[in-house]
Design a protein around this motif. Structure first.
Motif, PDB file in Angstrom:
ATOM      1  N   GLU A  81       0.822  -1.211   0.000  1.00 10.30           N
ATOM      2  CA  GLU A  81       0.000   0.000   0.000  1.00 10.30           C
ATOM      3  C   GLU A  81       0.859   1.266   0.000  1.00 10.30           C
ATOM      4  O   GLU A  81       0.509   2.253  -0.640  1.00 10.30           O
ATOM      5  N   LEU A  82       1.978   1.267   0.701  1.00 11.69           N
ATOM      6  CA  LEU A  82       2.886   2.425   0.675  1.00 11.69           C
ATOM      7  C   LEU A  82       3.400   2.660  -0.742  1.00 11.69           C
ATOM      8  O   LEU A  82       3.481   3.802  -1.197  1.00 11.69           O
ATOM      9  N   ALA A  83       3.753   1.580  -1.429  1.00 10.02           N
ATOM     10  CA  ALA A  83       4.242   1.710  -2.805  1.00 10.02           C
ATOM     11  C   ALA A  83       3.138   2.232  -3.719  1.00 10.02           C
ATOM     12  O   ALA A  83       3.372   3.126  -4.539  1.00 10.02           O
ATOM     13  N   LEU A  86       1.875   6.032  -2.014  1.00  8.80           N
ATOM     14  CA  LEU A  86       2.870   7.082  -1.795  1.00  8.80           C
ATOM     15  C   LEU A  86       4.096   6.970  -2.687  1.00  8.80           C
ATOM     16  O   LEU A  86       4.970   7.829  -2.652  1.00  8.80           O
ATOM     17  N   GLY A  87       4.189   5.896  -3.454  1.00  9.65           N
ATOM     18  CA  GLY A  87       5.312   5.732  -4.362  1.00  9.65           C
ATOM     19  C   GLY A  87       6.631   5.476  -3.667  1.00  9.65           C
ATOM     20  O   GLY A  87       7.686   5.829  -4.181  1.00  9.65           O
ATOM     21  N   ILE A  88       6.588   4.860  -2.487  1.00  6.01           N
ATOM     22  CA  ILE A  88       7.817   4.590  -1.734  1.00  6.01           C
ATOM     23  C   ILE A  88       7.903   3.120  -1.341  1.00  6.01           C
ATOM     24  O   ILE A  88       6.883   2.464  -1.151  1.00  6.01           O
ATOM     25  N   ARG A  89       9.112   2.647  -1.232  1.00  6.34           N
ATOM     26  CA  ARG A  89       9.373   1.295  -0.728  1.00  6.34           C
ATOM     27  C   ARG A  89      10.318   1.438   0.456  1.00  6.34           C
ATOM     28  O   ARG A  89      11.499   1.759   0.275  1.00  6.34           O
ATOM     29  N   VAL A  90       9.765   1.263   1.637  1.00  7.90           N
ATOM     30  CA  VAL A  90      10.542   1.373   2.867  1.00  7.90           C
ATOM     31  C   VAL A  90      10.137   0.240   3.797  1.00  7.90           C
ATOM     32  O   VAL A  90       9.016  -0.272   3.703  1.00  7.90           O
ATOM     33  N   GLN A 121       6.028  10.204  -3.758  1.00  9.45           N
ATOM     34  CA  GLN A 121       5.466  10.329  -5.099  1.00  9.45           C
ATOM     35  C   GLN A 121       4.021   9.843  -5.033  1.00  9.45           C
ATOM     36  O   GLN A 121       3.689   8.789  -5.567  1.00  9.45           O
ATOM     37  N   PRO A 122       3.131  10.589  -4.346  1.00 10.62           N
ATOM     38  CA  PRO A 122       1.766  10.105  -4.137  1.00 10.62           C
ATOM     39  C   PRO A 122       1.002   9.924  -5.445  1.00 10.62           C
ATOM     40  O   PRO A 122       1.170  10.693  -6.390  1.00 10.62           O
ATOM     41  N   ASP A 123       0.171   8.903  -5.456  1.00 11.51           N
ATOM     42  CA  ASP A 123      -0.710   8.648  -6.591  1.00 11.51           C
ATOM     43  C   ASP A 123      -1.793   9.726  -6.570  1.00 11.51           C
ATOM     44  O   ASP A 123      -2.597   9.770  -5.639  1.00 11.51           O
ATOM     45  N   PRO A 124      -1.866  10.594  -7.580  1.00 14.33           N
ATOM     46  CA  PRO A 124      -2.853  11.678  -7.573  1.00 14.33           C
ATOM     47  C   PRO A 124      -4.292  11.192  -7.642  1.00 14.33           C
ATOM     48  O   PRO A 124      -5.206  11.921  -7.272  1.00 14.33           O
ATOM     49  N   ASP A 125      -4.495   9.945  -8.070  1.00 17.27           N
ATOM     50  CA  ASP A 125      -5.847   9.387  -8.065  1.00 17.27           C
ATOM     51  C   ASP A 125      -6.298   9.053  -6.649  1.00 17.27           C
ATOM     52  O   ASP A 125      -7.489   8.896  -6.387  1.00 17.27           O
TER      53      ASP A 125
END
Length: 172
Positions: A81-83, A86-90, A121-125
């Motif tokens: 869900e973060l990926a 929010l476009g992140i992998r942590v 890098q949040p998904d704008p949708d």
């Protein structure tokens, strides 16, 4: 597109695999995984859901997350869900799990924590705004803006669990 989730019981034991829409419509317990994100200063990420999302458009949230799909662990779902959002992998760290009866339907809610050092890098949708707030700023912000139904309890359970872990570590 319909996700398949695990319908679970009051002890979080799997009963069946069902569509998420059926779980919500029927009020069946299923699993949700969320992550509270903190930055290097300890501030908490707050985001506003896009107006086009089906659930709680325009509302704010203190955690990113969503349904745990069938066969997936809470931790795997939190990272996925973060990926997606929010476009992140942590790395995510489990904090607390509780039976949550707020929101659209009852669910087990597993709260995780992640330290985010990279740019989002949040998904704008899904996300139309995000910002970092201290705990005191966040408490004030939550009184002034509409949040998703489970945000208040999620934050409360998270902060209680984290402060308890700090107190336990200090006693060692």
């Amino acid at each position: 597109m319909n996700e398949f989730v695990e319908h679970v019981d009051e002890r979080d034991q799997i009963l069946a695999v069902v569509s998420r829409s059926d779980a919500v419509r029927q009020g069946w317990l299923h699993r949700i995984a969320v992550t509270v994100c903190r930055d290097h200063e300890g501030r908490i990420l707050v985001h506003r859901r896009s107006e086009g999302v089906s659930r709680f458009p325009g509302h704010y949230e203190v955690a990113a997350g969503g349904a745990v799909t069938a066969g997936e662990s809470y931790q795997e779902a939190a990272g996925r869900e973060l990926a997606e959002e929010l476009g992140i992998r942590v790395p995510v760290r489990f904090i607390v799990k509780f039976l949550n009866r707020s929101g659209l339907s009852p669910h087990w809610l597993a709260v995780h924590e992640a330290v985010v050092l990279a740019d989002l890098q949040p998904d704008p949708d899904e996300i139309m705004w995000h910002g970092w707030l201290s705990e005191s700023e966040l408490r004030l912000f939550m009184r002034q803006h509409p949040f998703t139904p489970d945000s208040h309890e999620t934050l409360s359970r998270y902060l209680t669990a984290v402060s308890g872990a700090v107190e336990d570590a200090e006693q060692v």
